[in-house]
Design a protein around this motif. Sequence first.
Motif, PDB file in Angstrom:
ATOM      1  N   LYS A  78       0.811  -1.217   0.000  1.00  0.00           N
ATOM      2  CA  LYS A  78       0.000   0.000   0.000  1.00  0.00           C
ATOM      3  C   LYS A  78       0.847   1.272   0.000  1.00  0.00           C
ATOM      4  O   LYS A  78       0.324   2.361  -0.210  1.00  0.00           O
ATOM      5  N   MET A  79       2.146   1.095   0.243  1.00  0.00           N
ATOM      6  CA  MET A  79       3.047   2.251   0.231  1.00  0.00           C
ATOM      7  C   MET A  79       3.325   2.682  -1.205  1.00  0.00           C
ATOM      8  O   MET A  79       3.150   1.893  -2.139  1.00  0.00           O
ATOM      9  N   PRO A  80       3.790   3.938  -1.411  1.00  0.00           N
ATOM     10  CA  PRO A  80       4.198   4.361  -2.768  1.00  0.00           C
ATOM     11  C   PRO A  80       5.354   3.505  -3.288  1.00  0.00           C
ATOM     12  O   PRO A  80       6.089   2.893  -2.513  1.00  0.00           O
ATOM     13  N   SER A 140      13.245   3.756  -1.188  1.00  0.00           N
ATOM     14  CA  SER A 140      14.375   4.635  -1.519  1.00  0.00           C
ATOM     15  C   SER A 140      14.257   5.973  -0.804  1.00  0.00           C
ATOM     16  O   SER A 140      15.253   6.535  -0.343  1.00  0.00           O
ATOM     17  N   LYS A 141      13.006   6.476  -0.657  1.00  0.00           N
ATOM     18  CA  LYS A 141      12.806   7.732   0.075  1.00  0.00           C
ATOM     19  C   LYS A 141      13.196   7.574   1.539  1.00  0.00           C
ATOM     20  O   LYS A 141      13.858   8.437   2.127  1.00  0.00           O
ATOM     21  N   LYS A 142      12.794   6.457   2.130  1.00  0.00           N
ATOM     22  CA  LYS A 142      13.110   6.196   3.533  1.00  0.00           C
ATOM     23  C   LYS A 142      14.623   6.110   3.728  1.00  0.00           C
ATOM     24  O   LYS A 142      15.177   6.687   4.671  1.00  0.00           O
ATOM     25  N   ARG A 143      15.285   5.389   2.796  1.00  0.00           N
ATOM     26  CA  ARG A 143      16.736   5.255   2.893  1.00  0.00           C
ATOM     27  C   ARG A 143      17.424   6.614   2.751  1.00  0.00           C
ATOM     28  O   ARG A 143      18.363   6.928   3.471  1.00  0.00           O
ATOM     29  N   ARG A 144      16.908   7.450   1.810  1.00  0.00           N
ATOM     30  CA  ARG A 144      17.503   8.768   1.598  1.00  0.00           C
ATOM     31  C   ARG A 144      17.313   9.663   2.831  1.00  0.00           C
ATOM     32  O   ARG A 144      18.228  10.383   3.236  1.00  0.00           O
ATOM     33  N   VAL A 145      16.124   9.598   3.445  1.00  0.00           N
ATOM     34  CA  VAL A 145      15.861  10.401   4.653  1.00  0.00           C
ATOM     35  C   VAL A 145      16.791   9.961   5.783  1.00  0.00           C
ATOM     36  O   VAL A 145      17.354  10.801   6.510  1.00  0.00           O
ATOM     37  N   GLU A 146      16.978   8.639   5.928  1.00  0.00           N
ATOM     38  CA  GLU A 146      17.870   8.141   6.983  1.00  0.00           C
ATOM     39  C   GLU A 146      19.306   8.607   6.743  1.00  0.00           C
ATOM     40  O   GLU A 146      20.007   9.000   7.690  1.00  0.00           O
TER      41      GLU A 146
END
Length: 204
Positions: free
Chosen positions: A22-24, A29-35
């Motif tokens: 259900k996630m985009p 990759s967005k989560k990894r980039r934010v981390e």
Amino acid sequence: MRRNFARKQNHSEVVEEDKRSKMPANWESKKRRVEEEMALAERKKAAEAQGLDFDRLQMLEVSVEESDRWANKRKPADPDSGKWSDFVAATERQYTRNMRQFKPSMEEYNANKKLWEDSSAETSGLIVAGQHDAVSRQGVDRMVADLQKTIERRKGSSRRRTHDAEADIDYINEPNKRYNQAIERAFGKHTQSIKDDLERGTAL
């Protein structure tokens, strides 16, 4: 006991998979980039607290291989800038462009080389001018096709403008004409209503 544990684990994995579906699409990759950005911000804050230059510390961690890879990425694939400096540079650029699409015939070359070596044995490997005048038909056709392609390309890229005899003359010389055209391109759409009002006023 094991069956219940496996059932619970299976259920939790199904729930996680459903949540991920259900996630985009680019959520991981967005989560990894934010981390990564958060970790970078923390390291920057720690470096500033110690009074160190963070950018310098970052560059010290870059290896030579990574630096070369970045430099090659920034380097353009075609070093030809397209700028005209002189006739020598223009000729060299044209030659390089032609050689990129040139496909030599090695069979023809080896046959001619053998012929030249046989006939010029008595002249110590020198080729006498006018001795080998025969040119293959394929070579002539290839040259003609290349010339025709060049002529067609030049037709399409000609900058010559046709003269419109019925256009209004609002200039006193060629530089003034070009200046007026530049102004028209920049402000013509904004001043069109004023021009129309003036035309109607003069018509009345």
